[in-house]
Design an enzyme around this catalytic site. Structure first.
Site, mmCIF file in Angstrom:
data_model
loop_
_atom_site.group_PDB
_atom_site.id
_atom_site.type_symbol
_atom_site.label_atom_id
_atom_site.label_comp_id
_atom_site.label_asym_id
_atom_site.label_seq_id
_atom_site.Cartn_x
_atom_site.Cartn_y
_atom_site.Cartn_z
ATOM 1 N N CYS A 2 45.010 15.394 70.381
ATOM 2 C CA CYS A 2 45.407 16.266 71.466
ATOM 3 C C CYS A 2 44.247 16.543 72.429
ATOM 4 O O CYS A 2 43.156 16.906 72.009
ATOM 5 C CB CYS A 2 45.952 17.604 70.983
ATOM 6 S SG CYS A 2 47.311 17.412 69.838
ATOM 7 N N ARG A 28 43.250 11.103 73.572
ATOM 8 C CA ARG A 28 43.375 11.905 72.357
ATOM 9 C C ARG A 28 44.828 12.081 71.923
ATOM 10 O O ARG A 28 45.098 12.685 70.885
ATOM 11 C CB ARG A 28 42.742 13.289 72.574
ATOM 12 C CG ARG A 28 41.295 13.209 72.996
ATOM 13 C CD ARG A 28 40.745 14.586 73.241
ATOM 14 N NE ARG A 28 40.521 15.281 71.999
ATOM 15 C CZ ARG A 28 39.371 15.340 71.368
ATOM 16 N NH1 ARG A 28 38.330 14.742 71.851
ATOM 17 N NH2 ARG A 28 39.257 15.998 70.243
ATOM 18 N N TRP A 71 49.584 14.701 70.503
ATOM 19 C CA TRP A 71 49.830 13.690 69.485
ATOM 20 C C TRP A 71 50.538 14.456 68.367
ATOM 21 O O TRP A 71 49.945 15.287 67.698
ATOM 22 C CB TRP A 71 48.524 13.073 68.972
ATOM 23 C CG TRP A 71 48.745 11.952 68.010
ATOM 24 C CD1 TRP A 71 48.995 10.645 68.307
ATOM 25 C CD2 TRP A 71 48.761 12.042 66.581
ATOM 26 N NE1 TRP A 71 49.172 9.922 67.160
ATOM 27 C CE2 TRP A 71 49.029 10.745 66.084
ATOM 28 C CE3 TRP A 71 48.566 13.085 65.667
ATOM 29 C CZ2 TRP A 71 49.110 10.455 64.721
ATOM 30 C CZ3 TRP A 71 48.654 12.794 64.307
ATOM 31 C CH2 TRP A 71 48.921 11.494 63.853
ATOM 32 N N ASN A 97 45.039 22.380 69.025
ATOM 33 C CA ASN A 97 44.669 21.087 68.460
ATOM 34 C C ASN A 97 44.371 21.334 66.988
ATOM 35 O O ASN A 97 43.586 22.215 66.664
ATOM 36 C CB ASN A 97 43.414 20.557 69.182
ATOM 37 C CG ASN A 97 42.983 19.198 68.655
ATOM 38 O OD1 ASN A 97 43.752 18.499 67.998
ATOM 39 N ND2 ASN A 97 41.753 18.823 68.957
ATOM 40 N N GLY A 98 45.014 20.575 66.096
ATOM 41 C CA GLY A 98 44.784 20.767 64.662
ATOM 42 C C GLY A 98 46.100 21.017 63.951
ATOM 43 O O GLY A 98 47.175 20.733 64.482
ATOM 44 N N GLU A 465 40.620 -6.360 59.121
ATOM 45 C CA GLU A 465 40.583 -5.980 60.527
ATOM 46 C C GLU A 465 41.613 -6.778 61.333
ATOM 47 O O GLU A 465 42.283 -6.221 62.213
ATOM 48 C CB GLU A 465 39.158 -6.176 61.077
ATOM 49 C CG GLU A 465 38.983 -5.956 62.558
ATOM 50 C CD GLU A 465 39.416 -4.565 63.044
ATOM 51 O OE1 GLU A 465 39.681 -3.674 62.224
ATOM 52 O OE2 GLU A 465 39.502 -4.379 64.271
ATOM 53 N N LYS A 469 44.595 -5.113 63.533
ATOM 54 C CA LYS A 469 44.750 -5.382 64.971
ATOM 55 C C LYS A 469 46.164 -5.876 65.261
ATOM 56 O O LYS A 469 46.822 -5.420 66.178
ATOM 57 C CB LYS A 469 43.730 -6.459 65.361
ATOM 58 C CG LYS A 469 42.897 -6.315 66.523
ATOM 59 C CD LYS A 469 41.981 -5.174 66.753
ATOM 60 C CE LYS A 469 42.223 -3.844 66.179
ATOM 61 N NZ LYS A 469 41.115 -2.983 66.019
ATOM 62 N N GLU A 472 48.944 -3.042 64.632
ATOM 63 C CA GLU A 472 48.980 -1.843 65.485
ATOM 64 C C GLU A 472 49.462 -2.118 66.902
ATOM 65 O O GLU A 472 50.044 -1.248 67.522
ATOM 66 C CB GLU A 472 47.649 -1.095 65.484
ATOM 67 C CG GLU A 472 46.525 -1.772 66.200
ATOM 68 C CD GLU A 472 45.233 -0.990 66.122
ATOM 69 O OE1 GLU A 472 45.258 0.237 66.197
ATOM 70 O OE2 GLU A 472 44.176 -1.633 65.985
ATOM 71 N N HIS A 488 47.483 -11.892 42.297
ATOM 72 C CA HIS A 488 47.660 -10.735 41.414
ATOM 73 C C HIS A 488 48.855 -9.897 41.842
ATOM 74 O O HIS A 488 48.982 -8.747 41.426
ATOM 75 C CB HIS A 488 46.376 -9.909 41.361
ATOM 76 C CG HIS A 488 45.228 -10.666 40.781
ATOM 77 N ND1 HIS A 488 45.194 -11.056 39.456
ATOM 78 C CD2 HIS A 488 44.107 -11.165 41.348
ATOM 79 C CE1 HIS A 488 44.074 -11.740 39.229
ATOM 80 N NE2 HIS A 488 43.408 -11.826 40.371
ATOM 81 N N LYS A 582 43.607 7.395 70.606
ATOM 82 C CA LYS A 582 42.285 6.770 70.545
ATOM 83 C C LYS A 582 41.310 7.592 69.708
ATOM 84 O O LYS A 582 40.381 7.064 69.131
ATOM 85 C CB LYS A 582 41.762 6.609 71.976
ATOM 86 C CG LYS A 582 40.467 5.844 72.103
ATOM 87 C CD LYS A 582 40.657 4.374 71.827
ATOM 88 C CE LYS A 582 39.363 3.587 71.842
ATOM 89 N NZ LYS A 582 39.461 2.395 70.991
HETATM 90 C C1 F6R Z 1 42.072 0.529 65.227
HETATM 91 C C2 F6R Z 1 41.262 1.682 65.563
HETATM 92 C C3 F6R Z 1 41.157 2.767 64.574
HETATM 93 C C4 F6R Z 1 39.778 3.436 64.663
HETATM 94 C C5 F6R Z 1 39.732 4.662 63.753
HETATM 95 C C6 F6R Z 1 38.374 5.306 63.777
HETATM 96 O O1 F6R Z 1 42.040 -0.443 66.228
HETATM 97 O O2 F6R Z 1 40.724 1.766 66.635
HETATM 98 O O3 F6R Z 1 41.414 2.330 63.289
HETATM 99 O O4 F6R Z 1 38.808 2.512 64.300
HETATM 100 O O5 F6R Z 1 40.696 5.587 64.157
HETATM 101 O O6 F6R Z 1 38.031 5.686 65.066
HETATM 102 P P1 F6R Z 1 36.537 5.940 65.493
HETATM 103 O O7 F6R Z 1 35.829 4.630 65.435
HETATM 104 O O8 F6R Z 1 36.636 6.492 66.863
HETATM 105 O O9 F6R Z 1 35.963 6.920 64.507
#
Ligand code: F6R
Length: 587
Positions: A2, A28, A71, A97-98, A465, A469, A472, A488, A582
């Site tokens: 948020c 956010r 969010w 926020n929270g 990773e 990617k 998501e 397994h 983000k």
């Molecule tokens: C995936 C992604 C998230 C962040 C995670 C941590 O593409 O971006 O998995 O890596 O939320 O975020 P930061 O790096 O900002 O602590």
């Protein structure tokens, strides 16, 4: 999560100022947004579902306003659940926020007293509790203070009162900053939202609350005692990101990667050598991170074992709380984070600091919470990363960790050479021909419901990773596995045509991962091999040239590109995937 923004001052443009501030903070959370302004003795609110983007606000002129990008945690994504929320009188509006973890009991109490709730949120209890406290004879600030003390969880609230012409904010866990300029006072959930308005900033600490009217007054929430104001002058220039010629930030940021790696190779040696000395004297070092940053941490553990012959621990930051009982004053926690705001990292770091352990931040965002709380800081220098799916911050972390592992054995210059080679190879991978090939592959795979990605050693981190990617941004279920783990259990899911990405660099894992590929193929799987060398088992071959230990960086590029093209082919927004934000500032 948020984004929070508030303004009070001599400008009549509160709604426009708040709107502008919120746009910077949309990373956010972007499922809905809302702004409240004082209009005469009333409060007017505009709320909408969706991204703030190019929306226009039609609120009246005012010199006092607050706003929020949401969010969702409690309650679906609806206009009613969007913040700000009002009390029954309509004179108080609040955003949050929270998570107010004990909201249910407070809500039952307030319902019994006749308060009317309009939303399904935990947040709304806060504004009614403040109203109730005022009915019981408390001043507005005291009512806010008492209410905030009752909440459990990590929270920040911002409350405006159209009768008293005040904004009050309090925080515990979630970040909040206050700024002052000639035109008035600003409030935001992080400094990046405020620096374009002012460079004079107070970073609120936990258990602090601030009252903004004609002046600023700071208090301790728990005692109600007045605190001296300490503004910091920040000379940060927060780079504005620009998509330039690219259709999305994600592809632009993938293209930024050679430059980011080159910059680290050419300019980071001294700070990395310094950090290596810190690791050498620590008794127990831990890399922690969340999501993509955790994958970088995991790759770092393999690199340290292989190159530095050093054992490093890693944990997902959200699990570190349950693993930290053995931390001592000699322990060293190295937190990896793009945003520097992730609460899953902030929380264990706070506890580690209480135990006297040292904290190093490897972050991309200058002035962020994690950056500020660390004893030693290293900025990734990747430039602003706007796409929610992290790409360039990931490779920047890998570049730093690779250099650090070489620095441990005083071979930093070997790492620098490898990184420059990796930057060159990424440029080759970004050729038109290669992009076209991956776009075609995305077209072929876009209808699949499941994809698997496998690797061993550092490529296990790559497989995790790559899966993150792809899932998501394309919403295709993708699972990353260590090559040896398939048999397994998960191999039961392989059917005729199930795509499986196999990361097969020319290292000690090469032969074993090709055997795993054979096992998948024998069950009908379609193998996409990412390797310097073609193998018979591959149905599709994506060549990534061998750059030694830096292959952990280059091998992820085709997966980033494929994820991007899958999203585009499916007509999805790769920059703002559904349900995500983000910066993840709730637990
Ligand atoms: C995936 C992604 C998230 C962040 C995670 C941590 O593409 O971006 O998995 O890596 O939320 O975020 P930061 O790096 O900002 O602590």
């Amino acid at each position: 999560m948020c984004g929070i923004f508030g303004y009070i001052g001599n400008q009549k443009r509160a709604a426009a100022i708040v709107f502008e501030g919120l746009k910077t903070l949309e990373y956010r959370g972007y499922d809905s947004w809302g702004i409240a302004v004082k209009a005469g003795n009333r409060i007017e609110i505009e709320k909408r579902v969706g991204k703030i983007g190019q929306a226009k606000v039609s609120l009246p002129q005012s010199n006092l306003g607050i706003g929020h990008t949401r969010w969702a945690t409690h309650g679906g994504v609806t206009v009613k659940n969007a913040h700000p929320h009002r009390d029954c009188s309509g004179n108080i509006a609040l955003l949050h926020n929270g998570i107010i973890e004990n909201y249910e009991s407070i809500k039952s109490e307030l319902l019994a007293k006749g308060h009317t709730f309009l939303s399904e949120t935990d947040t709304e209890v806060a504004v009614h509790l403040i109203e109730e406290n005022m009915k019981n004879g408390n001043t507005f600030p005291e009512a806010v203070r008492r209410a905030f003390l009752r909440f459990s969880g990590l929270n920040a609230i911002v409350v405006m009162n159209s009768n008293s012409n005040q904004i009050i904010a309090a925080k515990n866990g979630s970040p909040l900053v206050v700024g002052k300029s000639d035109s008035g006072f600003f409030l935001a959930s992080d400094a990046s939202g405020i620096v374009k308005f002012t460079k004079e900033i107070i970073f609120l600490k936990d258990d602090e609350m601030v009252i903004l009217d004609d002046s600023v007054n700071l208090f301790t929430v728990s005692t109600g005692k007045n605190l001296p104001l300490s503004y910091e002058h920040v000379d940060w220039i927060i780079e504005e990101a620009d998509r330039g010629k690219y259709p999305h930030f994600m592809i632009k940021e993938i293209f930024d990667q050679p430059k980011v790696i080159r910059n680290i190779a050419e300019t980071y040696a001294d700070q990395i050598d310094d950090l290596a000395e810190v690791i050498k004297v620590a008794k127990g070092t831990f890399f922690i991170g969340a999501g993509t940053a955790f994958h970088a941490s995991l790759a770092g553990v393999y690199l340290f074992s292989k190159i530095a012959k050093e054992h490093i621990n890693t944990a997902m930051a959200s699990e570190f709380n349950y693993l930290e009982d053995f931390l001592t004053k000699q322990s060293l926690i190295i937190a990896l984070s793009q945003s520097g705001e992730t609460i899953d990292i902030v929380e264990p770091l706070t506890r580690a600091k209480q135990k006297g352990s040292s904290v190093v931040a490897i972050v991309n965002s200058l002035g962020s919470t994690i950056y500020r709380m660390a004893d030693k800081k290293l900025l990734l220098g990747a430039g602003p990363e706007k796409a929610v799916a992290s790409t360039k911050a990931y490779v920047a972390k890998l570049a730093v960790l690779l250099m650090l592992s070489f620095a441990m054995v005083r071979k930093t210059s070997d790492a620098q050479k490898l990184l420059l080679e990796a930057a060159g190879e990424i440029r080759r991978l970004l050729s038109d021909e290669n992009l076209e090939k991956l776009r075609r592959l995305a077209k072929e795979l876009k209808g699949n419901e499941n994809i698997f990605t496998v690797g061993r050693g550092t490529s296990y981190a790559t497989a995790l990773e790559a899966a993150l990617k792809i899932k998501e941004v394309s919403y295709i279920h993708t699972e990353g596995l260590a090559g040896g783990e398939l048999k397994h259990g998960t191999i039961a899911l392989i059917e005729k045509g199930t795509p499986c990405f196999v990361f097969a660099p020319m290292d000690e894992t090469h032969e074993a991962i090709l055997s795993n590929a054979m096992e998948i193929k024998a069950r009908g799987g379609k193998i996409v091999g990412i390797s310097p060398q073609k193998a018979e088992v591959f149905d599709h071959f994506i060549e990534v040239k061998d750059v030694g230990e830096a292959s952990v960086i280059t091998q992820i590029i085709p997966a980033q590109l494929l994820a991007y093209f899958l999203a585009v082919e499916k007509d999805l927004d790769p920059d703002k995937p559904r349900n995500l934000a983000k910066s993840v500032t709730v637990k």
